[in-house]
Design an enzyme around this catalytic site. Sequence first.
Site, mmCIF file in Angstrom:
data_model
loop_
_atom_site.group_PDB
_atom_site.id
_atom_site.type_symbol
_atom_site.label_atom_id
_atom_site.label_comp_id
_atom_site.label_asym_id
_atom_site.label_seq_id
_atom_site.Cartn_x
_atom_site.Cartn_y
_atom_site.Cartn_z
ATOM 1 N N LYS A 1 43.436 53.204 35.761
ATOM 2 C CA LYS A 1 43.204 53.157 34.316
ATOM 3 C C LYS A 1 41.957 53.971 33.968
ATOM 4 O O LYS A 1 41.966 54.762 33.023
ATOM 5 C CB LYS A 1 43.058 51.695 33.853
ATOM 6 C CG LYS A 1 44.397 50.962 33.856
ATOM 7 C CD LYS A 1 44.260 49.458 33.753
ATOM 8 C CE LYS A 1 45.620 48.794 33.965
ATOM 9 N NZ LYS A 1 45.570 47.332 34.074
ATOM 10 N N GLN B 1 40.983 42.675 33.786
ATOM 11 C CA GLN B 1 42.129 42.687 34.703
ATOM 12 C C GLN B 1 42.495 41.252 35.101
ATOM 13 O O GLN B 1 41.669 40.499 35.599
ATOM 14 C CB GLN B 1 41.794 43.531 35.946
ATOM 15 C CG GLN B 1 42.953 43.734 36.890
ATOM 16 C CD GLN B 1 44.067 44.607 36.299
ATOM 17 O OE1 GLN B 1 43.815 45.586 35.608
ATOM 18 N NE2 GLN B 1 45.305 44.232 36.551
ATOM 19 N N ASP C 1 45.163 45.203 25.606
ATOM 20 C CA ASP C 1 46.320 44.620 26.300
ATOM 21 C C ASP C 1 47.123 43.737 25.338
ATOM 22 O O ASP C 1 48.188 43.239 25.698
ATOM 23 C CB ASP C 1 45.850 43.747 27.475
ATOM 24 C CG ASP C 1 46.104 44.412 28.813
ATOM 25 O OD1 ASP C 1 46.835 45.422 28.840
ATOM 26 O OD2 ASP C 1 45.577 43.909 29.823
#
Length: 294
Positions: free
Chosen positions: A54, A98, A121
């Site tokens: 990422k 994460q 997200d």
Amino acid sequence: MTATLIDGKASAAKLREKIAAEAARLKSAHGLVPGLATVLVGNDPASEVYVRNKGKTAEALGFKSVHVALPADTSQENLLAKVRELNADKSVHGILVQLPLPKGLDEVSVLDTLDPAKDVDALTPTNAGLLLSGRAKLVSCTPAGVMLLLKEYVGDIAGKDVLVIGRSLLFGKPAAQLLLAANATVTMAHSRSKDLPAIARRADIVVAAIGKPQMVKADWIKPGAVVIDVGINRVDAGDGKTRLVGDVDYEAAKEVAGAITPVPGGVGAMTIVCLMQNTLIAACAQNNLPAPAL
Ligand code: NAP
């Protein structure tokens, strides 16, 4: 008949180019550099790879990339303090913590602390609720990627019978909302669903997000149906190595389906690019600029 290959890699590459061009335009026109912060707690090898990719992708697109690595034994308060610090940092427009977090850390309070405007997200209750209300600005990356693939390879899905297998917050639930918004007739299945093969055989589009290697068999697929395989499962390749497979028995299913995504090279390829798209969208919104034209 062999199915059309839904080439996520090619679609992702096209979107990536558009994002890079838009990022360059924002920089020259407004001096704005989109910033993505990744937070990794602990050292799970798979999460380390995801987070590194990422960061690398963000940099390749001309974004600012910030990485925060915290030890597995970090305290909840320390993690929340870091999230608050990134919330307040004006050069950071997207924050990705994460998941899963190491045992003992509470994901819910992390999501409750994360600024929804920076939640690239789209996992916070605010963004989930906005999606439900048809007002989402930031949409969960993998479902967004699936919708782009359907748009490119199927076109209008109004009235199509779509089965989503899996009801996670990360994929199944937001995917169902997006499909519904596109006027599909959506069925959601999960581990308590009865006679899944029969439900699947009715579907024009089967979207599998289960996390069970090759569970969806060829005889579950209506001839000509579209198969979107979200699963990423690492299995023994038999030669001491491992390989990635999806939730669909690809080799057999591609002989029945009309179109199908491979694993790897299908949905997974889109996810990271959609994360960059969200970072760009978040950067524009936080600077009162119109949403990027992608
Ligand atoms: P998850 O949170 O574990 O959810 C799995 C879902 O599958 C649950 O809703 C579960 O039902 C359902 N399920 C489990 N066993 C089942 C069965 N035998 N029959 C029917 N449904 C069953 O997983 P996730 O995060 O959604 O991820 C799913 C898969 O997609 C994983 O392989 C993951 O690695 C992959 N993934 C890929 C990407 C990408 O970028 N391509 C992104 C996200 C996830 P219950 O709710 O009843 O337990």
